[in-house]
Design an enzyme around this catalytic site. Structure first.
Site, PDB file in Angstrom:
ATOM      1  N   SER A  28       0.825  -1.205   0.000  1.00  0.00           N
ATOM      2  CA  SER A  28       0.000   0.000   0.000  1.00  0.00           C
ATOM      3  C   SER A  28       0.860   1.257   0.000  1.00  0.00           C
ATOM      4  O   SER A  28       0.342   2.367   0.020  1.00  0.00           O
ATOM      5  CB  SER A  28      -0.926  -0.006   1.221  1.00  0.00           C
ATOM      6  OG  SER A  28      -0.181  -0.159   2.416  1.00  0.00           O
ATOM      7  N   ASN A 115      -2.104  -2.679  13.232  1.00  0.00           N
ATOM      8  CA  ASN A 115      -3.562  -2.557  13.195  1.00  0.00           C
ATOM      9  C   ASN A 115      -4.059  -1.306  13.924  1.00  0.00           C
ATOM     10  O   ASN A 115      -4.911  -0.584  13.412  1.00  0.00           O
ATOM     11  CB  ASN A 115      -4.216  -3.814  13.786  1.00  0.00           C
ATOM     12  CG  ASN A 115      -3.926  -5.036  12.943  1.00  0.00           C
ATOM     13  OD1 ASN A 115      -3.409  -4.916  11.831  1.00  0.00           O
ATOM     14  ND2 ASN A 115      -4.242  -6.219  13.462  1.00  0.00           N
ATOM     15  N   THR A 160     -40.587  24.702 -10.418  1.00  0.00           N
ATOM     16  CA  THR A 160     -40.785  23.303 -10.017  1.00  0.00           C
ATOM     17  C   THR A 160     -40.881  22.545 -11.335  1.00  0.00           C
ATOM     18  O   THR A 160     -41.401  23.082 -12.320  1.00  0.00           O
ATOM     19  CB  THR A 160     -42.082  23.105  -9.202  1.00  0.00           C
ATOM     20  OG1 THR A 160     -43.190  23.506 -10.008  1.00  0.00           O
ATOM     21  CG2 THR A 160     -42.072  23.912  -7.908  1.00  0.00           C
ATOM     22  N   HIS A 161     -40.363  21.343 -11.370  1.00  0.00           N
ATOM     23  CA  HIS A 161     -40.306  20.563 -12.625  1.00  0.00           C
ATOM     24  C   HIS A 161     -39.556  21.312 -13.724  1.00  0.00           C
ATOM     25  O   HIS A 161     -39.786  21.077 -14.906  1.00  0.00           O
ATOM     26  CB  HIS A 161     -41.707  20.217 -13.139  1.00  0.00           C
ATOM     27  CG  HIS A 161     -42.651  19.724 -12.092  1.00  0.00           C
ATOM     28  ND1 HIS A 161     -42.786  18.387 -11.774  1.00  0.00           N
ATOM     29  CD2 HIS A 161     -43.478  20.397 -11.251  1.00  0.00           C
ATOM     30  CE1 HIS A 161     -43.687  18.262 -10.802  1.00  0.00           C
ATOM     31  NE2 HIS A 161     -44.107  19.473 -10.458  1.00  0.00           N
ATOM     32  N   SER A 282     -14.301  27.141 -27.354  1.00  0.00           N
ATOM     33  CA  SER A 282     -14.308  25.994 -28.260  1.00  0.00           C
ATOM     34  C   SER A 282     -13.275  26.242 -29.347  1.00  0.00           C
ATOM     35  O   SER A 282     -13.092  27.373 -29.793  1.00  0.00           O
ATOM     36  CB  SER A 282     -15.693  25.837 -28.886  1.00  0.00           C
ATOM     37  OG  SER A 282     -15.593  25.103 -30.090  1.00  0.00           O
ATOM     38  N   LYS A 288     -18.597  30.182 -28.481  1.00  0.00           N
ATOM     39  CA  LYS A 288     -18.858  29.344 -27.309  1.00  0.00           C
ATOM     40  C   LYS A 288     -18.076  29.758 -26.074  1.00  0.00           C
ATOM     41  O   LYS A 288     -16.921  30.171 -26.150  1.00  0.00           O
ATOM     42  CB  LYS A 288     -18.506  27.893 -27.623  1.00  0.00           C
ATOM     43  CG  LYS A 288     -19.416  27.301 -28.670  1.00  0.00           C
ATOM     44  CD  LYS A 288     -20.552  26.514 -28.068  1.00  0.00           C
ATOM     45  CE  LYS A 288     -20.080  25.135 -27.733  1.00  0.00           C
ATOM     46  NZ  LYS A 288     -21.168  24.311 -27.223  1.00  0.00           N
ATOM     47  N   ASN A 290     -17.942  27.627 -22.675  1.00  0.00           N
ATOM     48  CA  ASN A 290     -18.487  26.416 -22.061  1.00  0.00           C
ATOM     49  C   ASN A 290     -18.278  26.402 -20.548  1.00  0.00           C
ATOM     50  O   ASN A 290     -17.198  26.732 -20.069  1.00  0.00           O
ATOM     51  CB  ASN A 290     -17.835  25.177 -22.674  1.00  0.00           C
ATOM     52  CG  ASN A 290     -18.182  25.025 -24.141  1.00  0.00           C
ATOM     53  OD1 ASN A 290     -19.287  25.367 -24.565  1.00  0.00           O
ATOM     54  ND2 ASN A 290     -17.224  24.544 -24.919  1.00  0.00           N
ATOM     55  N   GLU A 295     -19.722  21.728 -15.211  1.00  0.00           N
ATOM     56  CA  GLU A 295     -20.015  20.359 -15.668  1.00  0.00           C
ATOM     57  C   GLU A 295     -19.205  19.335 -14.875  1.00  0.00           C
ATOM     58  O   GLU A 295     -19.712  18.280 -14.489  1.00  0.00           O
ATOM     59  CB  GLU A 295     -19.702  20.225 -17.155  1.00  0.00           C
ATOM     60  CG  GLU A 295     -20.625  21.067 -18.033  1.00  0.00           C
ATOM     61  CD  GLU A 295     -20.109  21.146 -19.458  1.00  0.00           C
ATOM     62  OE1 GLU A 295     -20.485  20.294 -20.258  1.00  0.00           O
ATOM     63  OE2 GLU A 295     -19.310  22.055 -19.760  1.00  0.00           O
ATOM     64  N   TYR A 322      -9.479  -6.869  12.387  1.00  0.00           N
ATOM     65  CA  TYR A 322      -8.827  -6.382  11.176  1.00  0.00           C
ATOM     66  C   TYR A 322      -8.719  -7.480  10.128  1.00  0.00           C
ATOM     67  O   TYR A 322      -8.385  -8.628  10.440  1.00  0.00           O
ATOM     68  CB  TYR A 322      -7.418  -5.846  11.506  1.00  0.00           C
ATOM     69  CG  TYR A 322      -6.674  -5.382  10.263  1.00  0.00           C
ATOM     70  CD1 TYR A 322      -6.842  -4.089   9.784  1.00  0.00           C
ATOM     71  CD2 TYR A 322      -5.840  -6.251   9.556  1.00  0.00           C
ATOM     72  CE1 TYR A 322      -6.186  -3.667   8.634  1.00  0.00           C
ATOM     73  CE2 TYR A 322      -5.183  -5.832   8.403  1.00  0.00           C
ATOM     74  CZ  TYR A 322      -5.370  -4.548   7.947  1.00  0.00           C
ATOM     75  OH  TYR A 322      -4.722  -4.123   6.816  1.00  0.00           O
ATOM     76  N   GLN A 327      -7.386  -2.482   3.900  1.00  0.00           N
ATOM     77  CA  GLN A 327      -6.360  -1.651   3.259  1.00  0.00           C
ATOM     78  C   GLN A 327      -6.936  -0.931   2.031  1.00  0.00           C
ATOM     79  O   GLN A 327      -6.392   0.071   1.586  1.00  0.00           O
ATOM     80  CB  GLN A 327      -5.166  -2.523   2.855  1.00  0.00           C
ATOM     81  CG  GLN A 327      -4.040  -1.776   2.176  1.00  0.00           C
ATOM     82  CD  GLN A 327      -2.777  -2.615   2.103  1.00  0.00           C
ATOM     83  OE1 GLN A 327      -2.112  -2.827   3.103  1.00  0.00           O
ATOM     84  NE2 GLN A 327      -2.457  -3.112   0.928  1.00  0.00           N
ATOM     85  N   LYS A 330      -8.213   3.308   1.914  1.00  0.00           N
ATOM     86  CA  LYS A 330      -7.536   4.596   1.815  1.00  0.00           C
ATOM     87  C   LYS A 330      -7.651   5.292   0.461  1.00  0.00           C
ATOM     88  O   LYS A 330      -7.957   6.488   0.393  1.00  0.00           O
ATOM     89  CB  LYS A 330      -6.064   4.421   2.200  1.00  0.00           C
ATOM     90  CG  LYS A 330      -5.900   4.333   3.725  1.00  0.00           C
ATOM     91  CD  LYS A 330      -4.507   3.953   4.155  1.00  0.00           C
ATOM     92  CE  LYS A 330      -4.276   2.470   4.156  1.00  0.00           C
ATOM     93  NZ  LYS A 330      -5.170   1.704   5.049  1.00  0.00           N
TER      94      LYS A 330
HETATM   95  N1  ARG Z   1      -1.136  -1.421   5.249  1.00  0.00           N
HETATM   96  C1  ARG Z   1      -2.084  -1.932   6.169  1.00  0.00           C
HETATM   97  C2  ARG Z   1      -3.446  -1.270   5.934  1.00  0.00           C
HETATM   98  O1  ARG Z   1      -3.475  -0.266   5.320  1.00  0.00           O
HETATM   99  C3  ARG Z   1      -1.659  -1.679   7.562  1.00  0.00           C
HETATM  100  C4  ARG Z   1      -2.189  -2.665   8.562  1.00  0.00           C
HETATM  101  C5  ARG Z   1      -1.616  -3.978   8.296  1.00  0.00           C
HETATM  102  N2  ARG Z   1      -1.956  -4.905   9.328  1.00  0.00           N
HETATM  103  C6  ARG Z   1      -1.776  -6.227   9.174  1.00  0.00           C
HETATM  104  N3  ARG Z   1      -2.114  -6.989  10.161  1.00  0.00           N
HETATM  105  N4  ARG Z   1      -1.282  -6.721   8.084  1.00  0.00           N
HETATM  106  O2  ARG Z   1      -4.468  -1.766   6.333  1.00  0.00           O
END
Ligand code: ARG
Length: 462
Positions: A28, A115, A160-161, A282, A288, A290, A295, A322, A327, A330
């Site tokens: 990651s 974790n 409305t509408h 454009s 134009k 735009n 948008e 966990y 992972q 993120k």
């Molecule tokens: N890179 C992991 C994540 O984003 C960190 C936690 C990893 N924990 C584990 N027990 N492998 O979730």
């Protein structure tokens, strides 16, 4: 099978290395490097606490702190040697710390697991994004407020509408967005307050046998308190989901004004002129201009809500605690946050710059029999007709005007009396849009006086 050497962090149990594909799917670091500052802050708080509790020597804690200074400087200076084989930001930083300070680095992970480490890092990051969202929303509220103040009594059609309904004021329409954004802000404030508990010290899942002080780390990192259940601490991503939920609703609001801007800036409406700063030309059609930013803003909800759905789907049915599935949280949140902040900034710029075309607004306000409801209300007030009958009479008058290709105020008194003999000259007073909006004095109504009072209320509140 391509094998690298056994992982240095847990090599004890592993004879061989991992497949290159495994390394690619497992890592990651490509994205969670964005958590470096939070990770370092968490480690500092943890080390200081361990030292205060006598679990770590003061000298080791000092070495860790100084080493983390260098790690931070390297990351920010672009010289940090990120390694995919070290999976994530947590292990990258720890490994580099070991290069720099040696043995004490290995003591930092006492009474901690990745974790609870990732849980605290990510919470800190999302908490910051809540603050950024709140700030961005307030800036946009101020931009709408300035428009509302300037045009508290400019008349425009209310729809409305997307059909002309009744005349309203520009200021009232702008304030509708201030209300929506205030709720958005409230959602981020609420989410922030709820997520502000510190999971650090939950360790892998069960807590730790070391005599740690979770109040101390919570306080050092600006949390209100430590989380109360270690299992929940490492398996919870509600804070991210709440952020995405609040972001989705906010982006939905932005998409609605974006759509209005697209419509309003068209040659057919000409309600507003968008600035050159937020439009494009454009390459083939010279006339134009735009509304590209609008948008794109209309589209942003797609990916922000997409992130929300994605994370919900990741979390659904995950047994405690966990799992590596998590992972996948993120990238979704990073992308949604980036696009929300960008969207808020772009919308703020557009709203600040946009120039309302008062004449076009006023013309449109009077068209489409927009004061038909005022006429019906007058029949109720002046002639004591039941509203349903008044509605019927007004409908006939609208049809008469429509057939003649004119607007309601252009009908003669005689024409009106042919539909209902009780109608008098006084009816013409309510057929003008200015009078119409002035009469909408009910609380929350569109009357300029009401709009000004609301503008004043919001100016004070912001
Ligand atoms: N890179 C992991 C994540 O984003 C960190 C936690 C990893 N924990 C584990 N027990 N492998 O979730």
């Amino acid at each position: 099978m391509t094998e690298s050497s056994a992982n240095s962090m847990w090599g004890g149990r592993f004879a061989g290395g991992v497949d290159a594909i495994m390394e690619a799917i497992n890592a990651s670091i490509g994205f969670d490097r964005r958590l470096y500052a939070q990770d370092i802050a968490g480690s500092r708080a943890h080390a200081a606490m361990l030292a205060a509790q006598g679990i770590l020597t003061e000298a080791d804690a000092r070495a860790i702190n100084t080493g983390l200074d260098q790690v931070k400087a390297e990351i920010e200076g672009g010289s940090f040697p990120f390694r995919t084989d070290l999976e994530d930001i947590h292990m990258n930083i720890e490994a580099r710390l070991k290069d720099i300070i040696g043995e004490p680095a290995g003591r930092l992970h006492t009474a901690r697991s990745r974790n609870d480490q990732v849980a605290v890092d990510f919470r800190l990051w999302v908490r910051e994004q809540c603050d950024a969202a709140i700030e961005g929303i307030e800036a946009l509220m101020r931009a709408f407020l300035a428009q509302a103040e300037a045009g508290a009594d400019w008349v425009m059609p209310g729809f409305t509408h997307l059909q002309t309904a009744q005349p309203v004021t520009w200021g009232h329409h702008m304030l509708a967005y201030v209300e929506m954004l205030a709720r958005d802000r409230g959602r981020f404030i609420d989410a922030r307050a709820r997520m502000n508990e510190c999971p650090l010290g939950a360790a892998a899942l069960a807590g730790t046998s070391f005599p740690i002080d979770r109040e101390a780390t919570a306080q050092a990192l600006g949390f209100d308190r430590p989380t109360a259940n270690s299992l929940d601490s490492v398996s919870d991503r509600d804070f991210a989901l709440e952020f995405l939920g609040a972001a989705s609703i906010c982006a939905m609001h932005l998409s609605r004004f974006a759509e209005e801007l697209v419509i309003w800036s068209s040659a057919q409406f000409r309600f507003v002129r968008l600035s050159d700063a937020f439009t494009t030309g454009s390459s083939i059609m010279p006339q134009k201009k735009n509304p590209d930013a609008a948008e794109l803003l209309r589209a942003k909800l797609g990916r922000i809500l997409g992130a929300n759905v994605a994370l919900f789907t990741v979390m659904k049915g995950l047994a405690l605690t966990y799992s590596k599935d998590m992972q996948e949280d993120k990238e979704q949140v990073f992308d949604a946050a980036d696009n929300l902040m960008l969207g808020l900034a772009a919308m703020t710029g557009m709203v600040k710059d946009m120039i309302a075309n008062r004449d076009a607004l006023a013309q449109a306000a009077a068209a489409g029999f927009s004061t038909a409801t005022d006429l019906a209300d007058w029949l109720v007030r002046a002639l004591n007709l039941p509203f349903r009958d008044a509605h019927h009479v007004t409908g006939s008058l609208v049809k008469m005007a429509e057939d003649a290709g004119i607007d309601l105020p252009d009908l003669t008194l005689a024409q009106m009396q042919s539909v209902h003999p009780g109608i008098t000259e006084a009816v013409f007073d309510v057929l003008g849009v200015e009078n119409s909006v002035r009469s909408r004095m009910s609380y929350g109504g569109t009357a300029p006086e009401r709009v000004r009072a609301q503008v004043a209320r919001w100016q004070e509140a912001l």
